[in-house]
Design an enzyme around this catalytic site. Structure first.
Site, mmCIF file in Angstrom:
data_model
loop_
_atom_site.group_PDB
_atom_site.id
_atom_site.type_symbol
_atom_site.label_atom_id
_atom_site.label_comp_id
_atom_site.label_asym_id
_atom_site.label_seq_id
_atom_site.Cartn_x
_atom_site.Cartn_y
_atom_site.Cartn_z
ATOM 1 N N ASP A 196 0.725 -1.180 0.006
ATOM 2 C CA ASP A 196 -0.024 -0.042 -0.060
ATOM 3 C C ASP A 196 0.916 1.228 0.077
ATOM 4 O O ASP A 196 2.093 1.233 0.545
ATOM 5 C CB ASP A 196 -0.796 -0.043 1.545
ATOM 6 C CG ASP A 196 -1.737 -1.063 1.247
ATOM 7 O OD1 ASP A 196 -2.300 -1.652 0.446
ATOM 8 O OD2 ASP A 196 -2.139 -1.194 2.811
ATOM 9 N N TYR A 197 0.227 2.174 -0.315
ATOM 10 C CA TYR A 197 0.818 3.695 -0.558
ATOM 11 C C TYR A 197 1.608 3.935 0.984
ATOM 12 O O TYR A 197 2.523 4.503 1.092
ATOM 13 C CB TYR A 197 -0.210 4.794 -0.731
ATOM 14 C CG TYR A 197 0.286 6.142 -0.878
ATOM 15 C CD1 TYR A 197 0.805 6.482 -2.132
ATOM 16 C CD2 TYR A 197 -0.225 7.100 -0.078
ATOM 17 C CE1 TYR A 197 1.348 7.831 -2.383
ATOM 18 C CE2 TYR A 197 0.080 8.551 -0.333
ATOM 19 C CZ TYR A 197 0.838 8.692 -1.563
ATOM 20 O OH TYR A 197 1.260 10.058 -1.404
#
Ligand code: URA
Length: 234
Positions: free
Chosen positions: A102-103
């Site tokens: 994820d970011y």
């Protein structure tokens, strides 16, 4: 590697043009005209196009990066956010991330130009164990640990068995190490949300036996030959 790809990657022609060269009899392998489009070039084959030897020197490169916060794990982003491609800019070959983070997840990410290996290790059949250090809000009770270990509902899906260990417990937050063999979207975040402990920080510390160690955020290191062999055989 198929002969048209071999010729294309050597920079002689596009794959379509390479097919034409092959069918027109311009290509020889080990001295004999080769018109088989599906021919698989082996190590040591002498491939010639119009009498000139073609060398495909493309190197396979395997690195481990420590993905920092706020970067996406794809080659391009339509919103123009930073991507992990920036971390390996000084490597001549174009590498691609193996799987996703994820970011706002940090940590271990393998990048390579070996498509075959990428396919192999991202295939659900081979799903390697991934280990995460997770800082969550609140206290994680023994009962919650048992639930996380045996499987929790993350929105219509019950997670498989996981290894879960409390590293450091406090009233405000708890540091937990979790190892899972599957990679559903935002799985670790959803697992802790399911037991009422929202994730504050998430770091992947290992992919199978390949550990992040002291690699600094934003940096990479080449995988050792043993690590590459391990991935090819897992
Ligand atoms: N689980 C998550 O929730 N996020 C990741 O990036 C990886 C695993």
């Amino acid at each position: 590697m198929r002969i048209n790809k071999y010729i294309a990657q050597a920079g002689i022609a596009s794959r379509r043009k390479a097919d034409e060269l092959i069918t027109n009899g311009n290509v020889k392998v080990n001295g004999a005209v080769m018109k088989e489009l599906g021919y698989d070039v082996k190590d040591g084959d002498d491939v010639q196009v119009n009498g000139t030897q073609v060398k495909n020197n493309r190197k396979l490169v395997y690195v481990l990066v420590n993905k920092p916060l706020g970067m996406i794990t794809s080659a391009k982003d339509e919103k123009d956010r930073a991507t992990v491609m920036e971390l390996v800019q000084d490597i001549d070959e174009r590498l691609f991330p193996v799987g996703r983070l994820d970011y706002n997840t940090t940590g271990a990410l393998i990048m390579t130009n070996d498509g075959k290996l990428t396919y192999r290790i991202t295939h659900p059949k081979h799903e390697l164990e991934k280990t995460y250090r997770v800082l969550v809000k609140g206290v994680v009770s023994e009962e919650k640990v048992r639930r996380l270990r045996s499987g929790v509902d993350i929105g219509g899906y019950i997670t498989k068995k996981a290894k879960v260990q409390i590293i450091k417990g406090g009233q405000k937050s708890t540091l937990v190490e979790v190892s899972i063999h599957e990679g559903k979207n935002r799985q670790v975040r959803k697992m802790f949300a399911a037991v009422g402990n929202p994730v504050q920080e998430l770091e992947r510390v290992a992919i199978g036996k390949i550990r992040l160690g002291h690699l600094r955020p934003g940096h990479y290191r080449k995988l050792t030959r043993e690590e590459v062999e391990y991935l090819k055989n897992c």
